[in-house]
Design an enzyme around this catalytic site. Structure first.
Site, PDB file in Angstrom:
ATOM      1  N   HIS A 146      25.604 -35.168  32.166  1.00  0.00           N
ATOM      2  CA  HIS A 146      26.218 -33.952  31.628  1.00  0.00           C
ATOM      3  C   HIS A 146      25.925 -33.778  30.146  1.00  0.00           C
ATOM      4  O   HIS A 146      26.384 -34.566  29.322  1.00  0.00           O
ATOM      5  CB  HIS A 146      27.732 -34.020  31.903  1.00  0.00           C
ATOM      6  CG  HIS A 146      28.478 -32.799  31.512  1.00  0.00           C
ATOM      7  ND1 HIS A 146      29.759 -32.830  31.023  1.00  0.00           N
ATOM      8  CD2 HIS A 146      28.129 -31.490  31.533  1.00  0.00           C
ATOM      9  CE1 HIS A 146      30.158 -31.596  30.763  1.00  0.00           C
ATOM     10  NE2 HIS A 146      29.190 -30.772  31.062  1.00  0.00           N
TER      11      HIS A 146
ATOM     12  N   SER B 174      29.216 -29.086  35.314  1.00  0.00           N
ATOM     13  CA  SER B 174      30.315 -29.224  34.350  1.00  0.00           C
ATOM     14  C   SER B 174      31.512 -29.886  34.993  1.00  0.00           C
ATOM     15  O   SER B 174      32.361 -30.430  34.308  1.00  0.00           O
ATOM     16  CB  SER B 174      30.794 -27.860  33.856  1.00  0.00           C
ATOM     17  OG  SER B 174      29.756 -27.111  33.383  1.00  0.00           O
TER      18      SER B 174
ATOM     19  N   ASN C 190      35.407 -31.995  30.155  1.00  0.00           N
ATOM     20  CA  ASN C 190      35.961 -30.712  30.594  1.00  0.00           C
ATOM     21  C   ASN C 190      37.413 -30.812  31.046  1.00  0.00           C
ATOM     22  O   ASN C 190      38.116 -29.806  31.068  1.00  0.00           O
ATOM     23  CB  ASN C 190      35.058 -30.074  31.651  1.00  0.00           C
ATOM     24  CG  ASN C 190      33.839 -29.442  30.986  1.00  0.00           C
ATOM     25  OD1 ASN C 190      33.918 -29.000  29.837  1.00  0.00           O
ATOM     26  ND2 ASN C 190      32.719 -29.440  31.674  1.00  0.00           N
TER      27      ASN C 190
ATOM     28  N   GLU D  70      27.432 -37.336  29.044  1.00  0.00           N
ATOM     29  CA  GLU D  70      28.347 -38.074  29.940  1.00  0.00           C
ATOM     30  C   GLU D  70      27.533 -38.508  31.150  1.00  0.00           C
ATOM     31  O   GLU D  70      26.797 -37.698  31.733  1.00  0.00           O
ATOM     32  CB  GLU D  70      29.485 -37.169  30.419  1.00  0.00           C
ATOM     33  CG  GLU D  70      30.656 -37.096  29.483  1.00  0.00           C
ATOM     34  CD  GLU D  70      31.752 -36.167  30.005  1.00  0.00           C
ATOM     35  OE1 GLU D  70      32.887 -36.614  30.161  1.00  0.00           O
ATOM     36  OE2 GLU D  70      31.458 -34.973  30.237  1.00  0.00           O
TER      37      GLU D  70
HETATM   38  N1  3HC Z   1      18.608 -25.239  18.338  1.00  0.00           N
HETATM   39  C1  3HC Z   1      18.301 -25.565  17.074  1.00  0.00           C
HETATM   40  N2  3HC Z   1      19.092 -25.282  16.028  1.00  0.00           N
HETATM   41  C2  3HC Z   1      20.239 -24.634  16.280  1.00  0.00           C
HETATM   42  C3  3HC Z   1      20.643 -24.254  17.574  1.00  0.00           C
HETATM   43  C4  3HC Z   1      19.755 -24.580  18.635  1.00  0.00           C
HETATM   44  N3  3HC Z   1      20.031 -24.273  19.912  1.00  0.00           N
HETATM   45  N4  3HC Z   1      21.840 -23.623  17.487  1.00  0.00           N
HETATM   46  C5  3HC Z   1      22.202 -23.598  16.189  1.00  0.00           C
HETATM   47  N5  3HC Z   1      21.238 -24.214  15.457  1.00  0.00           N
HETATM   48  C6  3HC Z   1      21.242 -24.430  14.017  1.00  0.00           C
HETATM   49  C7  3HC Z   1      21.283 -23.137  13.229  1.00  0.00           C
HETATM   50  O1  3HC Z   1      20.001 -22.592  13.070  1.00  0.00           O
HETATM   51  C8  3HC Z   1      21.851 -23.615  11.912  1.00  0.00           C
HETATM   52  O2  3HC Z   1      20.816 -24.230  11.172  1.00  0.00           O
HETATM   53  P1  3HC Z   1      20.798 -24.198   9.544  1.00  0.00           P
HETATM   54  O3  3HC Z   1      22.008 -24.984   9.112  1.00  0.00           O
HETATM   55  O4  3HC Z   1      19.496 -24.874   9.193  1.00  0.00           O
HETATM   56  O5  3HC Z   1      20.872 -22.748   9.179  1.00  0.00           O
HETATM   57  C9  3HC Z   1      22.821 -24.728  12.326  1.00  0.00           C
HETATM   58  O6  3HC Z   1      22.427 -25.127  13.641  1.00  0.00           O
HETATM   59  C10 3HC Z   1      24.247 -24.252  12.342  1.00  0.00           C
HETATM   60  O7  3HC Z   1      24.359 -23.115  13.193  1.00  0.00           O
HETATM   61  P2  3HC Z   1      25.198 -21.804  12.843  1.00  0.00           P
HETATM   62  O8  3HC Z   1      25.107 -21.537  11.366  1.00  0.00           O
HETATM   63  O9  3HC Z   1      24.770 -20.715  13.767  1.00  0.00           O
HETATM   64  O10 3HC Z   1      26.704 -22.078  13.249  1.00  0.00           O
HETATM   65  P3  3HC Z   1      27.654 -23.334  13.086  1.00  0.00           P
HETATM   66  O11 3HC Z   1      27.597 -23.928  11.722  1.00  0.00           O
HETATM   67  O12 3HC Z   1      28.977 -22.920  13.609  1.00  0.00           O
HETATM   68  O13 3HC Z   1      27.065 -24.435  14.085  1.00  0.00           O
HETATM   69  C11 3HC Z   1      27.351 -25.268  16.288  1.00  0.00           C
HETATM   70  C12 3HC Z   1      26.851 -24.119  15.422  1.00  0.00           C
HETATM   71  C13 3HC Z   1      26.503 -26.522  16.006  1.00  0.00           C
HETATM   72  C14 3HC Z   1      27.152 -24.831  17.716  1.00  0.00           C
HETATM   73  C15 3HC Z   1      28.856 -25.579  15.899  1.00  0.00           C
HETATM   74  O14 3HC Z   1      29.607 -24.400  15.843  1.00  0.00           O
HETATM   75  C16 3HC Z   1      29.522 -26.497  16.920  1.00  0.00           C
HETATM   76  O15 3HC Z   1      29.357 -27.683  16.882  1.00  0.00           O
HETATM   77  N6  3HC Z   1      30.327 -25.903  17.811  1.00  0.00           N
HETATM   78  C17 3HC Z   1      30.968 -26.633  18.932  1.00  0.00           C
HETATM   79  C18 3HC Z   1      30.016 -26.662  20.096  1.00  0.00           C
HETATM   80  C19 3HC Z   1      30.616 -27.336  21.296  1.00  0.00           C
HETATM   81  O16 3HC Z   1      31.775 -27.706  21.326  1.00  0.00           O
HETATM   82  N7  3HC Z   1      29.804 -27.514  22.341  1.00  0.00           N
HETATM   83  C20 3HC Z   1      30.257 -28.108  23.587  1.00  0.00           C
HETATM   84  C21 3HC Z   1      30.715 -27.055  24.524  1.00  0.00           C
HETATM   85  S1  3HC Z   1      31.328 -27.679  26.041  1.00  0.00           S
HETATM   86  C22 3HC Z   1      29.966 -27.945  26.970  1.00  0.00           C
HETATM   87  O17 3HC Z   1      28.866 -27.651  26.619  1.00  0.00           O
HETATM   88  C23 3HC Z   1      30.215 -28.579  28.303  1.00  0.00           C
HETATM   89  C24 3HC Z   1      30.090 -27.598  29.427  1.00  0.00           C
HETATM   90  O18 3HC Z   1      30.147 -28.297  30.640  1.00  0.00           O
HETATM   91  C25 3HC Z   1      31.151 -26.532  29.419  1.00  0.00           C
END
Ligand code: 3HC
Length: 389
Positions: free
Chosen positions: A136, A115, A187, A148
């Site tokens: 990343h 990260s 990040n 990335e």
């Molecule tokens: N695999 C497959 N499907 C998945 C899944 C996975 N791992 N996780 C969630 N889903 C699906 C759910 O089943 C749901 O499907 P449906 O619409 O058919 O029911 C759909 O995705 C939406 O999920 P949820 O209803 O649980 O919740 P949300 O609508 O809030 O969506 C999310 C979840 C897509 C994670 C959304 O909240 C999001 O985009 N959040 C931001 C995530 C983010 O910013 N990530 C980056 C973090 S930073 C990082 O990773 C870098 C590191 O270095 C720190």
């Protein structure tokens, strides 16, 4: 194409799944069969959801038939490309790279999904530092479109090109940094959102829920800032904060994240962080008040300042920053597009007000100051980070 993935936790199992979905042969390595079996269940569960939604045509079993798992590095003997996704501990990463360096063919590429740890620090331990690169991914990897690509100061440009192409073959959109910086683009900006959210809460300007309500309801972000911190893992947040600040990023006094980690409240993965979740590892959207007094421009002000710093230092351009935020964090609009809409004058006022309270990190970046002083305040003036007709 054969890909080895080392580490099968939150990111590793997702990366393995993405590679297998793209038709690649995957060798997944971890330290115990308990962990590997758990990873297989998580991949199956995710693939099942993607299959049921029609995102993939292949059945989960068929995709998983391309994934071989082992506790030994020996299965990576023929791998064309290896990706490490173990915890953010430099010594541990270096150990993994030494093992990979011994086993993986000499002309193959070794990538890290770190990260924030500088790629050069990791590459130096191998006998092929010019074939080591940062790749990343974002959580959850099967859903997030961004990768990335971070060449270190040693990386051969052909290796960077290969990695960019590989990301595309995995169905992702790569953003390639011109120069390696700690925390990369994603990040560094995420850290600034975390810092401002923390400052607001610890100075009693707002509650955790109010900050998150404004992020979700006014900025229309998919998650609040604290909610996202919980989702990513508060241990990961504390680690990336430490790495960036130790390597020159300005600090903002904040103890909230560290205190949670000390209490073993790590967010979604432990079932509790700033919010409570149904069970460890199970995320469900948190309930937030519909109204909040927190101005949206305050939440993003420090992040926009970081964007200006990245532009000033020619790491990436405005569009690339926005691609990172849209595809890596599912922002509905780019961070700088939002800033242009809000008005860069308003962003600058926020930065000045907070830096006047004694916060060094909020000193406005010269790029931003210059834009505002020459009347480039965004959509209202026809020019900001972008030009509007
Ligand atoms: N695999 C497959 N499907 C998945 C899944 C996975 N791992 N996780 C969630 N889903 C699906 C759910 O089943 C749901 O499907 P449906 O619409 O058919 O029911 C759909 O995705 C939406 O999920 P949820 O209803 O649980 O919740 P949300 O609508 O809030 O969506 C999310 C979840 C897509 C994670 C959304 O909240 C999001 O985009 N959040 C931001 C995530 C983010 O910013 N990530 C980056 C973090 S930073 C990082 O990773 C870098 C590191 O270095 C720190």
């Amino acid at each position: 194409m054969q890909i080895a993935v080392v580490g099968s936790g939150t990111m590793g199992h997702g990366i393995a799944e993405v590679a297998a979905m793209a038709g690649m042969e995957v060798k997944l390595i971890d330290i115990s069969w308990d962990i590997l079996n758990k990873a297989k269940e998580r991949m199956y569960d995710s693939l099942k959801r993607l299959h049921e939604r029609g995102t993939i045509k292949e059945t989960p079993d068929s995709v998983l038939s391309r994934v071989e798992m082992s506790t030994s590095y020996e299965i990576a003997r023929q791998s064309d490309f290896a990706i490490e996704a173990v915890p953010e501990i430099l010594d541990l990463k270096r150990k993994v790279f030494q093992e990979l360096d011994k086993v993986v063919p000499k002309d193959s590429i070794l990538a890290t999904n770190t990260s924030s740890i500088p790629i050069s620090d990791i590459g130096e331990i191998t006998s092929r530092k010019e074939r080591v690169i940062g790749m990343h991914f974002f959580n959850p990897p099967p859903l997030m479109k961004l990768v990335e690509v971070i060449p270190s100061k040693y990386t051969d440009p052909d290796v960077t090109n290969f990695t960019v192409d590989l990301a595309k073959k995995m169905g992702k959109t790569p953003v390639r940094l011109r120069v390696e910086v700690p925390g990369f683009v994603s990040n560094r900006i995420f850290l600034r959102l975390l810092q401002e959210a923390c400052r607001e809460v610890e100075s009693r300007e707002a509650t955790v829920e109010e900050v998150d309500s404004s992020a979700r309801n006014k900025l229309k972000l998919p998650m609040g800032v604290f909610e996202l911190a919980d989702y990513v893992g508060l241990d990961v947040v504390v680690d990336l904060w430490k790495v960036i600040v130790e390597r020159g990023g300005t600090d903002v006094k904040c103890s909230s994240y560290k205190e949670k980690v000390e209490r073993k409240e790590l967010g979604v993965k432990s079932g509790k962080g700033f919010y409570a979740y149904p069970s460890p590892g199970k995320y469900s959207k948190v309930q937030l008040p519909p109204e909040s007094k927190v101005p949206p421009e305050r939440i993003i002000s420090l992040a926009v300042n970081e964007g200006a710093w990245l532009i000033e230092n020619n790491i990436v351009n405005a569009q690339e920053i926005d691609t990172v935020m849209k595809l890596g964090f599912n922002f509905p609009k780019g961070l700088l597009e939002m800033a242009d809409e809000i008005g860069l004058d308003k962003i600058l006022n926020q930065l000045r007000e907070i830096s006047d309270m004694g916060y060094q990190a909020y000193l406005p970046n010269p790029v931003l100051v210059k834009m505002v002083s020459s009347g480039e305040i965004g959509v209202r003036s026809g020019k900001g980070f972008y030009v509007y007709k």
